[in-house]
Design a protein around this motif. Structure first.
Motif, PDB file in Angstrom:
ATOM      1  N   VAL A 161      -8.233  47.591  71.906  1.00  0.00           N
ATOM      2  CA  VAL A 161      -7.805  46.717  70.809  1.00  0.00           C
ATOM      3  C   VAL A 161      -8.735  46.836  69.601  1.00  0.00           C
ATOM      4  CG1 VAL A 161      -9.115  44.693  71.560  1.00  0.00           C
ATOM      5  CG2 VAL A 161      -6.975  44.381  70.297  1.00  0.00           C
ATOM      6  N   GLY A 176      -6.308  47.683  66.734  1.00  0.00           N
ATOM      7  CA  GLY A 176      -6.159  46.553  65.820  1.00  0.00           C
ATOM      8  C   GLY A 176      -7.117  46.579  64.646  1.00  0.00           C
ATOM      9  N   ARG A 177      -7.488  47.766  64.192  1.00  0.00           N
ATOM     10  CA  ARG A 177      -8.376  47.861  63.026  1.00  0.00           C
ATOM     11  C   ARG A 177      -7.759  47.177  61.810  1.00  0.00           C
ATOM     12  NH1 ARG A 177      -9.284  54.208  62.785  1.00  0.00           N
ATOM     13  NH2 ARG A 177      -7.111  54.030  63.458  1.00  0.00           N
ATOM     14  N   SER A 223      -2.790  51.136  62.334  1.00  0.00           N
ATOM     15  CA  SER A 223      -3.109  50.186  63.397  1.00  0.00           C
ATOM     16  C   SER A 223      -1.920  49.273  63.643  1.00  0.00           C
ATOM     17  CB  SER A 223      -4.346  49.355  63.036  1.00  0.00           C
ATOM     18  OG  SER A 223      -4.031  48.407  62.037  1.00  0.00           O
ATOM     19  N   ILE A 224      -1.984  48.511  64.727  1.00  0.00           N
ATOM     20  CA  ILE A 224      -0.912  47.560  65.005  1.00  0.00           C
ATOM     21  C   ILE A 224      -0.915  46.428  63.983  1.00  0.00           C
ATOM     22  CG2 ILE A 224      -0.881  48.067  67.472  1.00  0.00           C
ATOM     23  CD1 ILE A 224      -2.455  45.493  67.944  1.00  0.00           C
ATOM     24  N   VAL A 225      -2.027  46.228  63.301  1.00  0.00           N
ATOM     25  CA  VAL A 225      -2.096  45.199  62.263  1.00  0.00           C
ATOM     26  C   VAL A 225      -1.129  45.521  61.134  1.00  0.00           C
ATOM     27  CG1 VAL A 225      -3.566  44.102  60.539  1.00  0.00           C
ATOM     28  CG2 VAL A 225      -4.467  44.569  62.832  1.00  0.00           C
ATOM     29  N   LEU A 267       0.148  41.891  61.198  1.00  0.00           N
ATOM     30  CA  LEU A 267      -0.733  40.907  61.834  1.00  0.00           C
ATOM     31  C   LEU A 267      -1.876  40.546  60.893  1.00  0.00           C
ATOM     32  CD1 LEU A 267      -0.922  42.444  65.423  1.00  0.00           C
ATOM     33  CD2 LEU A 267       0.842  40.982  64.420  1.00  0.00           C
ATOM     34  N   LEU A 303      -3.289  39.139  66.720  1.00  0.00           N
ATOM     35  CA  LEU A 303      -4.115  40.238  67.213  1.00  0.00           C
ATOM     36  C   LEU A 303      -4.953  39.773  68.392  1.00  0.00           C
ATOM     37  CD1 LEU A 303      -5.133  43.125  66.933  1.00  0.00           C
ATOM     38  CD2 LEU A 303      -6.853  42.287  65.319  1.00  0.00           C
ATOM     39  N   ASP A 304      -5.530  38.567  68.287  1.00  0.00           N
ATOM     40  CA  ASP A 304      -6.257  37.994  69.415  1.00  0.00           C
ATOM     41  C   ASP A 304      -5.313  37.779  70.600  1.00  0.00           C
ATOM     42  OD1 ASP A 304      -8.516  37.937  67.826  1.00  0.00           O
ATOM     43  OD2 ASP A 304      -8.165  35.886  67.167  1.00  0.00           O
ATOM     44  N   SER A 321      -2.802  39.620  71.404  1.00  0.00           N
ATOM     45  CA  SER A 321      -2.526  40.890  72.080  1.00  0.00           C
ATOM     46  C   SER A 321      -3.602  41.217  73.107  1.00  0.00           C
ATOM     47  CB  SER A 321      -2.410  42.025  71.050  1.00  0.00           C
ATOM     48  OG  SER A 321      -3.673  42.335  70.488  1.00  0.00           O
ATOM     49  N   GLN A 322      -4.868  40.884  72.803  1.00  0.00           N
ATOM     50  CA  GLN A 322      -5.934  41.122  73.769  1.00  0.00           C
ATOM     51  C   GLN A 322      -5.878  40.109  74.905  1.00  0.00           C
ATOM     52  OE1 GLN A 322      -7.693  43.614  74.087  1.00  0.00           O
ATOM     53  NE2 GLN A 322      -9.439  43.100  75.381  1.00  0.00           N
ATOM     54  N   TRP A 375      -2.441  54.550  65.387  1.00  0.00           N
ATOM     55  CA  TRP A 375      -2.633  53.777  66.611  1.00  0.00           C
ATOM     56  C   TRP A 375      -1.737  54.296  67.735  1.00  0.00           C
ATOM     57  CZ3 TRP A 375       0.970  50.972  69.331  1.00  0.00           C
ATOM     58  CH2 TRP A 375       2.192  50.701  68.707  1.00  0.00           C
TER      59      TRP A 375
END
Length: 549
Positions: free
Chosen positions: A39, A43-44, A134-136, A141, A149-150, A152-153, A261
């Motif tokens: 992540v 998730g950068r 990234s997924i962001v 996100l 994002l939190d 997802s972890q 990503w």
């Protein structure tokens, strides 16, 4: 009839066969740790993004503007009205006039007051300089959605938690290698689906499943390795942690070389399909076969081990001692039914929770204090390498319990000192923090070994998986605890970490010492382990004729 340990000693406790199986299964640590920490790079945070005003896309396409030109028309008016507005989470509350000319800034509907232009929150209208990095940026996100994002972890750790229960139970009931192979297949398939998820909901569902199967691969391979070696070679349970650290070290290199990503996700997922080839080279655990009263299959595997190790089992080995304990499916009650098991289980659960919470908290703290993400992550992984070597040189000399306790206490003291060191002595603050990271890594690696040594074969995979589920609970809590407390005071999380670690260091002193003692096979064996503060590191002769020591 010979005991299993007697047969294993004659076949070779850590010969060519075990070394090959150990090396092959250890590769699982690299892929699992990459999934565990992915992540950070999936998730950068995007370097450059802004909110697009309604109608801007159509006008930009018609005028042939570059993204930079469109950004200037969008963000500059915001800065003119209010320099504190970045244009990332807010936009001008106006609509672009699509009929306006392209030679000058387009006319907007609405009135802009000279002092403060009207603003509106941005909703699904973000533009990114690197839209698929990234997924962001992939799933927006940012701003009000940053908490996802939190999430997802947390979902990944929830998958670890569920996997510990379901697959840990399945491995004790249906076999280690079967569950390992099915888990590898699940990680690979779910990883591909995650990489091509059409929306964030699908991403979360299959990230959860990938976490569940990932936990199955890691815990099961660990148990297999510890069950096919002799009592004096169970240090391999520590050595295998080095491969987990190697995954942490390799991950930033993968992320640096792969710009998207999806590419990173595929790079850490596809190798799991190669592990399916282990079907032909890694056998079922003979210890597990004995607990399921499959002595003939176990003996066949032991003869194969002896052959590969260049040894030969005596012809009179026609049967191996099988535990007289009735074979039954494992249950949670078995872990707390007897006094010693109950104490061990509760302490190990707390140790798992504390180790994971502090470990993940210190890793994620790197993102708060800033710096080069790739370099800092690499260094943080390299710091963990000495942990395994320190354990190897001490654990068979002074036992498990004392290094386990001291590593927790040192980690707690280091976190406490780091919190109060002044910022104008960065080298000292970094050194003490590094000592804390090294110490909690040692504690984290020892708990794996001690946990597997304190449960009987009939409950080992289930017990390790269930206790380590508290590790996943710590992983779920860690990001929220870190970021919420850091918002109050940056060093406040370190204070909490120091208290948790110190308490853990005292509690683990109550565990039995397992140095030089063969793995217990029954609940009775666990109850007869040497009590705390006594008989440390001595070979025990307390079992009956059906025992394995």
């Amino acid at each position: 009839m010979p005991s299993f340990d007697e047969v294993l000693k004659e076949a070779g406790e850590f010969g060519r066969f075990q070394k090959r199986v150990f090396f092959l299964l250890s590769q699982t640590g690299i892929t699992f740790s990459s999934l565990f920490a992915s992540v950070v790079f999936l998730g950068r945070a995007p370097d450059n993004f802004w909110c697009r005003i309604p109608g801007a896309a159509e006008l930009s396409d018609r005028c042939g503007w570059t993204l930079e030109e469109e950004r200037n028309f969008t963000v500059l008016p915001l800065h003119l009205g209010n320099e504190s507005v970045s244009g990332e989470c807010e936009r001008l509350d106006v609509t672009w006039d699509a009929s306006a000319g392209c030679s000058s800034p387009p006319v907007r509907h609405g009135n802009l007051s000279a002092g403060s232009p009207p603003l509106a929150p941005c909703r699904h209208s973000w533009v990114y300089a690197q839209p698929h990095s990234s997924i962001v940026s992939e799933y927006d996100l940012v701003c009000g959605n940053a908490w996802m994002l939190d999430l997802s972890q947390a979902i990944l750790n929830l998958g670890f938690l569920v996997g510990a229960f379901i697959l840990g139970y399945a491995a004790d009931r249906y076999g280690r290698i079967l569950i390992y192979l099915l888990s590898c297949l699940g990680v690979g398939i779910c990883g591909i689906i995650v990489a091509f998820s059409p929306n964030f909901t699908v991403f979360l569902i299959f990230r959860f499943l990938q976490g569940m199967f990932g936990k199955g691969t890691w815990m099961t391979c660990y148990v297999i390795v510890t069950e096919i070696v002799g009592s004096d070679q169970r240090i391999v349970g520590i050595v295998i942690q080095i491969f987990f650290t190697l995954g942490i070290i390799i991950l930033p290199g993968i992320a640096y070389l792969i710009p998207t990503w999806q590419g990173i996700q595929l790079a850490i997922s596809l190798p799991n399909f190669l592990f399916l080839l282990y079907y032909w080279v890694v056998p079922e655990s003979p210890r597990w076969l004995l607990t399921r009263k499959k002595g003939e299959k176990a003996l066949k595997i032991m003869r194969n081990i002896a052959k590969h190790n260049g040894k030969f089992l005596s012809p009179h080995y026609s049967e191996i001692t099988i535990s007289n304990e009735e074979v039954s499916n494992p249950s949670c009650l078995d872990l707390v039914r007897t006094p010693q098991m109950r104490r061990n289980t509760l302490i190990l659960m707390y140790a798992w929770f504390t180790s994971a919470l502090i470990y993940q908290g210190l890793v994620m703290r790197l993102g708060i204090i800033g710096g080069n993400l790739y370099l800092d992550f690499f260094i943080s992984g390299a710091v963990e390498l000495p942990a395994a070597f320190l354990i190897i040189v001490t654990i068979d000399r002074i036992g498990r319990r004392l290094p386990f306790a001291m590593s927790n206490i040192v980690a707690g003291v280091a976190c406490l000192i780091t919190a109060f060191l002044p910022e104008d002595i960065p080298w000292l603050k970094t050194t003490v923090a590094t000592l804390g990271r090294l110490s909690i890594t040692i504690a984290f690696e020892i708990v794996y070994l001690v946990n597997s040594e304190l449960y009987p074969t009939t409950l080992r995979n289930f017990g390790v998986s269930l206790c380590s589920s508290l590790c996943d609970l710590g992983g779920i809590i860690a990001p929220f605890l870190l970021f919420r407390l850091a918002a109050i005071w940056l060093e406040l999380p370190l204070i909490i970490f120091s208290i948790l670690a110190a308490v853990c260091g005292l509690l683990v002193l109550l565990l039995p010492e397992t140095k030089g003692i063969s793995l217990p096979e029954t609940l009775e064996d666990v109850e007869q382990l040497p009590s705390h503060f006594g008989k440390c590191g001595k070979k025990q002769k307390h079992r009956d004729t059906n025992s394995y020591i």
